[in-house]
Each structure stands twice: as structure tokens, then as C-alpha cells.
Design a protein around this motif. Structure first.
Motif, short mmCIF file in Angstrom:
data_model
loop_
_atom_site.label_atom_id
_atom_site.label_comp_id
_atom_site.label_asym_id
_atom_site.label_seq_id
_atom_site.Cartn_x
_atom_site.Cartn_y
_atom_site.Cartn_z
N MET A 17 -8.81 -38.94 25.33
CA MET A 17 -9.63 -37.81 25.90
C MET A 17 -11.07 -38.23 25.97
SD MET A 17 -8.07 -34.68 23.75
CE MET A 17 -6.42 -34.25 23.43
N HIS A 18 -11.32 -38.02 27.28
CA HIS A 18 -12.92 -38.26 27.79
C HIS A 18 -13.26 -39.76 27.30
CE1 HIS A 18 -13.20 -34.30 29.19
NE2 HIS A 18 -12.76 -33.86 28.00
N GLY A 19 -12.50 -40.75 27.59
CA GLY A 19 -12.78 -42.17 27.49
C GLY A 19 -12.39 -42.61 25.92
N ARG A 20 -12.19 -41.84 25.11
CA ARG A 20 -11.99 -42.30 23.93
C ARG A 20 -10.46 -42.26 23.76
NH1 ARG A 20 -15.53 -38.36 20.28
NH2 ARG A 20 -14.40 -37.01 21.33
N GLU A 21 -9.96 -43.32 22.68
CA GLU A 21 -8.69 -43.52 22.54
C GLU A 21 -8.57 -43.53 20.89
OE1 GLU A 21 -6.80 -46.70 24.65
OE2 GLU A 21 -7.86 -46.28 26.10
N TYR A 22 -7.31 -42.92 20.56
CA TYR A 22 -7.03 -42.72 19.26
C TYR A 22 -5.49 -43.09 19.16
CZ TYR A 22 -11.35 -40.28 18.62
OH TYR A 22 -12.83 -40.19 18.81
N ALA A 23 -5.10 -43.71 18.16
CA ALA A 23 -3.42 -44.07 17.94
C ALA A 23 -2.98 -42.54 17.15
CB ALA A 23 -3.29 -45.10 17.17
N LEU A 24 -1.68 -42.38 17.45
CA LEU A 24 -1.42 -41.12 16.78
C LEU A 24 -1.30 -41.22 15.34
CD1 LEU A 24 1.61 -39.73 18.71
CD2 LEU A 24 -0.78 -39.02 18.75
#
Length: 154
Positions: free
Chosen positions: A19-26
């Protein structure tokens, strides 16, 4: 990998989110929730103005017919006022169609900001902030579907 949602700024898959360039693993998200901001009274007032704009031609037409019936004028003037009042009133139909579409889009966008927050081991992070209610709903539902198998609390 399953893709639940994708647009220019947001990608939600079965393995993670961007989201908006930031990544997160579930697996990194411990909790996800949403908040609604304050209501925009300007948006609500705009809807009211559109409603009045839809009624204005009808009121003007009714006023013309009313004046024609009350005024002691010649038959030609009375017929002209009644005919003009009816035509102005009928002009409200196409105008109302255009204005109702604008009101409908206004409700799709919503009258407040909505945010999606997530809790990671580093603290709470704002994942998304948008005033578009329909887009918010699609993204939040996709995020819920993506998180279901991993049993992250919402």
C-alpha cells in the motif's frame, strides 16, 4: 499466490500487501482495523445544493402557472405563462437526471476519510487513508479475505 485486489497504489495477495509503496507480509500483521474520520459538512451541503437545483425549475414553472391563473391578463398572456411554466417544469427532468448522477457519485465517494490501520511488531502503522468510500470497502474486504487463512484478528 492469489490476488485479492489490485490498483495503482494497492496490491493485496495471499502472501502480503503493498500500500503506497510499503510492503508487509501477511504474517507480519498482528491486527488490522479501520477508522472513520470526521464528516465533511461541505460534502453534505453540496448534496443539499444539488437537491435544491433539481427543484428550482419545478418551482419556477409552478410559479409561472400560478401567476397565469391569478393574474387578470389576456388569454394570450395567460396561455403563454401557462405554457412557459410547463416547459420550464419539464426542463427539470433532464437536469434532474444529471444532478442525481452527481449526488449518486457523491455517496459513492462518501463524506468522511476512512483509514486502515495495522499492528506489527514495530507498532501501529497507517496502511491506507482515503475519502473514496467505495474503494475503501473493496480494499478492506480484500484485506479481510487475504487475512482469513492466516487467522490474524481484525
Amino acid at each position: 499466490m492469489t490476488t485479492y485486489y489490485r490498483d495503482g497504489d494497492v496490491v493485496i495477495t495471499s502472501t502480503g500487501i503493498r500500500m503506497h509503496g510499503r510492503e508487509y507480509a501477511l504474517a507480519e500483521l498482528r491486527q488490522v482495523w479501520h477508522r472513520s474520520g470526521r464528516r465533511s459538512w461541505g460534502t453534505i451541503a453540496g448534496r443539499g445544493v444539488l437537491g435544491l437545483a433539481m427543484l428550482l425549475p419545478i418551482l419556477v414553472g409552478a410559479l409561472g402557472v400560478g401567476i397565469a391563473l391569478v393574474a387578470h391578463a389576456s388569454v394570450a398572456v395567460t396561455a403563454g405563462l401557462v405554457g412557459g411554466g410547463i416547459l420550464v417544469g419539464l426542463a427539470a427532468a433532464p437536469l434532474a437526471d444529471v444532478l442525481l448522477e452527481r449526488v449518486d457519485r457523491s455517496y459513492d465517494r462518501g463524506s468522511r476519510r476512512r483509514e486502515i490501520w495495522g499492528r506489527t511488531r514495530h507498532g501501529d502503522v497507517l496502511l491506507l487513508s482515503t475519502a473514496d468510500a467505495a474503494r475503501f470497502g473493496r480494499i478492506y474486504r480484500a484485506l479481510q479475505r487475504a487475512l482469513e487463512p492466516s487467522r490474524v484478528t481484525r
